[in-house]
Design an enzyme around this catalytic site. Structure first.
Site, PDB file in Angstrom:
ATOM      1  N   ARG A   1       0.816  -1.210   0.000  1.00 13.54           N
ATOM      2  CA  ARG A   1       0.000   0.000   0.000  1.00 13.54           C
ATOM      3  C   ARG A   1       0.851   1.263   0.000  1.00 13.54           C
ATOM      4  NH1 ARG A   1      -5.867   0.179   2.394  1.00 13.54           N
ATOM      5  NH2 ARG A   1      -6.599   1.997   1.306  1.00 13.54           N
ATOM      6  N   CYS A   2       1.824   1.286  -0.907  1.00 11.09           N
ATOM      7  CA  CYS A   2       2.592   2.513  -1.083  1.00 11.09           C
ATOM      8  C   CYS A   2       3.263   2.425  -2.424  1.00 11.09           C
ATOM      9  CB  CYS A   2       3.644   2.686   0.007  1.00 11.09           C
ATOM     10  SG  CYS A   2       4.956   1.472  -0.077  1.00 11.09           S
TER      11      CYS A   2
END
Ligand SMILES: Cc1cc2nc3c(=O)[nH]c(=O)nc-3n(C[C@H](O)[C@H](O)[C@H](O)COP(=O)(O)OP(=O)(O)OC[C@H]3O[C@@H](n4cnc5c(N)ncnc54)[C@H](O)[C@@H]3O)c2cc1C
Lengths: 806, 287
Positions: free
Chosen positions: A384-385
């Site tokens: 999630r980045c």
């Protein structure tokens, strides 16, 4: 105009376009249990595969005996590296330029590594089979601590690399070294440190964790011997990339490979890469001529498919006495596990970690990253980045707090003093990026005002005094985080995956009745693309979002795209959608001009159709234009109304935000309470505020988990001890704090609709906010830096080491 | 996480269940709610060839008053314990502790019999049963017998249950009117077993502790009764020094394992804190 004529507001509302809190259309099936996930796919005659896995972190495989397994009723085949060698698939390339064993080839290099693949008529027989495969191992010394990887007496992990002094990213210094990547001006930076009035230095670790989507990695492979075609249903965040990779490594013509990603239950980076399960299921299907399903269980997902982080960042800042930063020097030791299976754009072995200068105007900086092998699972995906951006944000945001503490300055003030100023955009960072837009001061001040930051600091001071007087056992921390993300990979000038430029695409086809279908190269895993993509089109061409069906995930029908991860969908595919819609609109304008008998230039677009300038009653709706596109186009024009756009972004986008975490910690038990969490996000133009809020809630929850306990931990003998949700911290609604969200809007100047992407910002900005809160709570007791994760016992340990508990 | 094969039996009476268990021997296991047994089977840590499902036996369900005791059928679910007025009136600590077990989904299936018979030091009910002075009724091929909860636990997953025996009910003496109680459980999250937990039942007389019993969960391979700690508080008004002494006495008998919840030292330390907090809260709610 009579009373029944809709007003402008009503016409706009009817579109449910950009800015509308449109309800997620996909949720109708998800909330009723009617999604169609890989495990829902059942093909006639389908077989099931399961892995024999290594109990050892490092061992020689002496012998694999499958004779008893083959006697288990229902077991049809046991595939080993020897089988795979006959089709040249015992090893597979990784996205990072390394190679990885598909099945143990002579050796195992991490616990739970895939050793053999048992194929059976049902899931139970497959599991019975794996328990009967006898593997003889000769255990070898495990290498667990990355700081010992390059010791002269460190065991040789990768015998296949013997004698290779150069890897995919340059020279290798040691048999367990993968690459060294360095950026920035070393001399200038060293000079800045020599001159510095104040410096700080700290080894800041970002521990190994895991994206742990609720749906694990899985696939169904079906090979049609007659047609020579391979169909793969799988949990793929990037279906087209998978098709190309399969074509290259299996030597099958690309048109004969059909990759389909049905509904996906979360990805968070875990589903970008290729795993042994996919290869084994495909080979098993080719060998047996039957469809083969492989579904990972939770333990396998946590311990064998891609982990995230594991960066150990020695960080130094040079500054003046009054708190102006003058230089940044970072060295990262990156633990990649047994194979370098990072999912980064190919030329970026440490992703975009060089965003580590953050939101601050560092005149000079230098960064070096050393990647090393250990006996742990491979990976290093962007959980999630954007690629290694969370690590970078954590590094700089912790370091700024440590500097503030040394200078005895408020951390928010220190940040305000060093922010890149609005007039400096586009801003060229010392480590090579061009930030597109930002207004950091406004965002920070809004955060401070909304949260009454000054009053919270006052309360903290009072509480600290009370603690020192022995009146309370609770300490209070304020975690400030101001992050700048770099998302939207990416411009072909610097981003590719295995040589394919990282553009994305959209194809829109309008139907005669004013409806349409839009297909993209991206793939939603919960982000709500079916909802938001239609909203962009609605606003761009004036057709209600409800009339646009969005379809992703089928490589036969969708235009080629690089998939969804790294917050790239809105910055890249979102732009392609707008550009394709604009092509539709341009053609529509020509049709409208013809029908309204005016020159194109005499028309203006008005919400849901075209109007003759100065003659408002002469109007043709988009709906009618769609009809006309199929029966009365101007002479010489082709009928139909469709468009395709492939968008190669000119630059990345740089979302940013200001977060504050207020935390109370009971020093006796280490139990913390997040009293308040405020998140201000600036993601440029906001397409669907409700979805943004949902994304922020989800990302903050993951950030909370990571900072406060979620880790993949190995004991000193190389056993992975966090193999289930009992020990791998997955917060429930009960543990999850309440989130306050806020925003500013600074559009991206180069993006067609000014949008920047938001799905990952909260994870990037959230982790430092939580960790800074814990560190801030303890700082008055004399601590400088406490490593994550900050679970209860470690908080207690910190308190104990600081003398706050007996 | 796929269990091996097994055969399934669903007897309709305790006698049939006992017969099946004794006939099938070591390879047979009673199945209650399945929320401890089935996860072990999925990991193939348990590989019973026969499951004897107790759900078909009506007499194993229900809560009834028997003189000064509450008798709870083994197959009564944790959810049913929570729903019982009788329990929340007579022994609120049982309600409180049941509410700290896992989540509603687990509690709809998990039974009191399975929880106490399992022998897992992480289960919350066993220490509570010791604290309440409960006895278990066991029925086997040789007839039935009563065993005090305090004699039942011998080691992790090792109890005095003999082959062929099943636990049919739990009998709990109703604590004195006006007693105070508390169950303090430190856990990392919903669904987690205790890092350490303490149960306290006490009575107060003129501001001083008159009687007290203290039980400890998950700080040893069996549930514990902290007798010395309880003795230390009798006759006191739970002043700071006494609380400290009680916590130290309790910690002295703890021997938890180091795990992801924390090292031994931490688990003992918070075990002492749970004792302190449970004592204080129990005293505060005593009448
Ligand atoms: C996610 C999760 C979290 C949990 N957290 C907690 C917690 O915090 N605290 C807690 O106390 N428990 C917890 N549990 C366990 C739960 O309470 C179980 O339901 C309980 O431990 C066992 O009860 P059961 O009815 O499910 O028994 P089963 O799982 O069916 O049986 C457990 C064992 O007892 C035996 N057995 C069952 N009934 C009898 C009987 N009548 N006579 C003889 N032997 C019998 C079985 O053969 C088996 O060996 C958790 C479970 C899960 C899945």
């Amino acid at each position: 105009m009579n009373d029944l004529t809709p007003t402008r507001e009503q016409r706009e509302a009817a579109l449910e376009g950009m800015g509308c809190k449109r309800k997620r259309v996909e949720d109708i099936r998800f909330t009723q249990g009617k999604g169609n996930y890989v495990d829902d796919i059942k093909l006639p005659g389908m077989l099931h595969g399961d892995f024999v896995r290594s109990p050892h972190p490092h061992a020689r495989v002496k012998k694999i005996d499958d004779s008893e397994a083959l006697k288990v009723p229902g077991v049809l085949a046991v595939i080993t590296a020897e089988t795979l060698k006959t089709v040249n698939l015992a090893w597979m390339p990784t996205l990072a330029g390394d190679v990885q064993m598909v099945l143990a080839d002579g050796k195992v290099l991490f616990q739970n590594q895939e050793v053999a693949f048992v194929v059976a008529t049902d899931r139970y027989a497959a599991d019975d089979g794996i328990n009967k495969v006898m593997v003889e191992y000769e255990p070898l010394a495990p290498l667990v601590d990355p700081f010992k990887s390059m010791d002269s007496d460190a065991p040789v992990l990768r015998e296949d690399l013997a004698g290779k002094t150069t890897g995919a990213h340059g020279p290798r210094k040691h048999h367990n070294h993968i690459f060294e990547w360095s950026v920035g001006d070393r001399e200038l930076t060293d000079a800045a440190f020599k001159k510095a009035e104040v410096t700080i230095k700290e080894m800041i670790s970002y521990h190994r964790t895991h994206p742990s989507p609720l749906e694990t990695c899985q696939c169904v492979c079906a090979f049609d011997k007659i047609k020579g075609e391979l169909t793969i249903y799988g949990t793929f965040q990037a279906p087209h990339v998978i098709r190309t990779v399969v074509s290259l490594i299996a030597k099958l013509p690309e048109q004969k490979i059909h990759v389909i990603s049905p509904d996906i239950g979360g990805g968070f980076g875990n589903k970008v890469g290729a795993y042994p399960g996919y290869i084994c299921a495909a080979v098993a299907s080719i060998v047996t001529g039957k469809p083969v399903k492989w579904v990972e269980d939770r333990i396998e997902n946590l311990t064998a498919t891609s982990f995230a982080r594991d960066y150990h960042m020695t960080t130094e800042i040079a500054a003046t006495k009054d708190g102006k930063v003058t230089g940044l020097r970072v060295h990262v030791l990156a633990d990649h596990g047994a194979f370098d299976a990072c999912a980064d754009p190919s030329k970026w072995p440490a992703g975009f970690f060089n965003i580590v200068t953050g939101s601050y105007d560092f005149p000079t900086a230098h960064l070096a990253v050393d990647g090393v092998y250990t006996n742990k699972a491979p990976g290093g995906v962007a959980y999630r980045c954007s690629f290694r951006v969370t690590e970078a944000a954590y590094c700089i945001e912790r370091a700024m707090d440590i500097l503030a503490q040394k200078l005895n300055m408020d951390p928010a003030e220190l940040r305000l003093k060093n922010f890149i100023k609005p007039e400096q955009f586009p801003y060229h960072s010392a480590l090579g990026w061009e930030y597109d837009s930002g207004d950091y001061h406004t965002a920070m001040r809004k955060m401070m005002e909304t949260t009454s930051y000054a009053a919270l600091r006052k309360e903290q001071a009072d509480k600290r005094a009370a603690f020192k007087r022995g009146e309370t056992r609770e300490i209070m921390g304020l975690g400030v985080s101001f992050f700048t993300e770099i998302v939207g990979a990416g411009p072909s000038k610097n981003c590719d995956i295995l040589g394919i430029a990282m553009f994305d695409s959209c194809e829109i086809r309008m139907h005669p009745t004013g409806a349409g279908i839009a297909r993209m190269g991206t793939k939603s895993q919960g982000q709500g693309h079916e909802t938001t993509w239609a909203q962009i089109i609605a606003t761009e061409i004036g057709i209600p979002a409800d009339n646009i069906m969005v379809e992703e995930g089928n490589t036969d029908t969708a235009p080629y795209g690089l998939g969804t991860y790294g917050s790239r969908s809105t910055p890249v595919a979102g732009a392609a959608i707008a550009m394709a819609a604009r092509k539709i609109k341009a053609k529509a304008q020509m049709i409208a001009a013809y029908k309204l008998e005016v020159h194109e230039d005499d028309l203006e677009f008005d919400i849901d159709g075209f109007r003759v300038k100065g003659l408002p009653e002469r109007y043709m709706s988009m709906k009618d234009i769609c009809w006309a596109a199929y029966n009365s186009v101007p002479p010489g024009m082709e009928p139909g109304l469709e468009a395709v756009s492939y968008y190669d972004p000119p630059n990345m986008t740089y979302p940013f935000g200001a977060y504050l975490c207020v935390m109370d910690i009971d020093v006796d038990t280490g139990v913390y309470k997040v009293r308040r969490f405020y998140a201000l996000d600036d993601c440029g133009t906001r397409i669907n505020p409700m979805i943004i809020e949902g994304q922020v809630h989800g990302g903050l929850t993951e950030a909370f988990a990571i900072a406060m306990g979620q880790e993949i931990r190995y004991d000193e003998t190389g056993n992975v001890v966090t193999g289930s949700f009992m020990d791998f911290f997955m917060p429930t609604a009960v543990e999850t704090p309440h989130w306050e969200t806020d925003f500013t809007v600074t559009p991206s100047p180069h993006h067609p609709i000014g949008a920047k992407g938001v799905g990952e910002s909260p994870n990037v900005g959230g982790v430092p906010a939580f960790s800074n809160a814990v560190n801030d709570a303890f700082s008055f007791l004399g601590s400088r830096h406490i490593q994550m994760p900050h679970d209860f016992w470690r908080n207690w340990k910190a308190a104990k080491e600081l003398g706050a508990v007996a | 996480m796929i269990p091996g094969s097994f055969s399934y039996h669903r007897p309709a009476s305790v006698a049939d269940a006992v017969k099946l268990l004794s006939d099938l021997g070591e390879d047979a296991r009673p199945l209650a709610g399945g929320h401890s047994l089935v996860p072990m089977m999925k990991l193939r840590l348990a590989t019973p060839a026969h499951l004897i499902d107790l759900h078909g036996i009506a007499t194993l369900k229900g809560i009834r008053r028997d003189g000064n005791n509450l008798v709870i059928g083994a197959m009564t679910t944790q959810h049913e314990l929570l729903a019982s007025e009788e329990i929340s009136q007579a022994m609120p600590i049982l309600h409180e502790a049941a509410l700290l077990i896992a989540d509603p989904q687990v509690r709809y299936r998990g039974t009191i019999g399975g929880n106490v018979a399992n022998g897992d030091p992480g289960n919350d009910m066993p220490a509570l049963m010791l604290t309440l002075g409960a006895t278990y009724r066991l029925e086997g091929p040789g007839g039935s017998r009563e065993v005090a909860a305090s004699d039942f636990y011998q080691g992790a997953y090792f109890t005095t249950l003999e082959p062929g025996e099943i636990l049919t009910s739990v009998s709990i003496p109703v604590p004195a009117a006006g007693h105070g109680s508390a169950y303090e459980k430190l856990k990392r999250k919903v669904g987690d077993y205790a890092t350490a937990a303490a149960a306290v039942i006490l009575t107060m007389a003129s501001g001083k502790v008159a009687t007290c019993s203290i039980g400890l969960t998950n700080v040893h391979e069996t549930p514990l009764l902290a007798a010395d700690a309880a003795k230390a508080v009798i006759g006191t008004s739970l002043d700071a020094a006494t609380l400290k002494k009680a916590a130290a006495a309790a910690e002295a008998i703890m021997a938890p394992a180091a795990d992801a919840r924390g090292p031994v030292e931490y688990r003992k330390h918070v075990g002492g804190i749970m004792v302190t907090r449970a004592l204080q809260r129990a005293a505060a709610n005593a009448k």
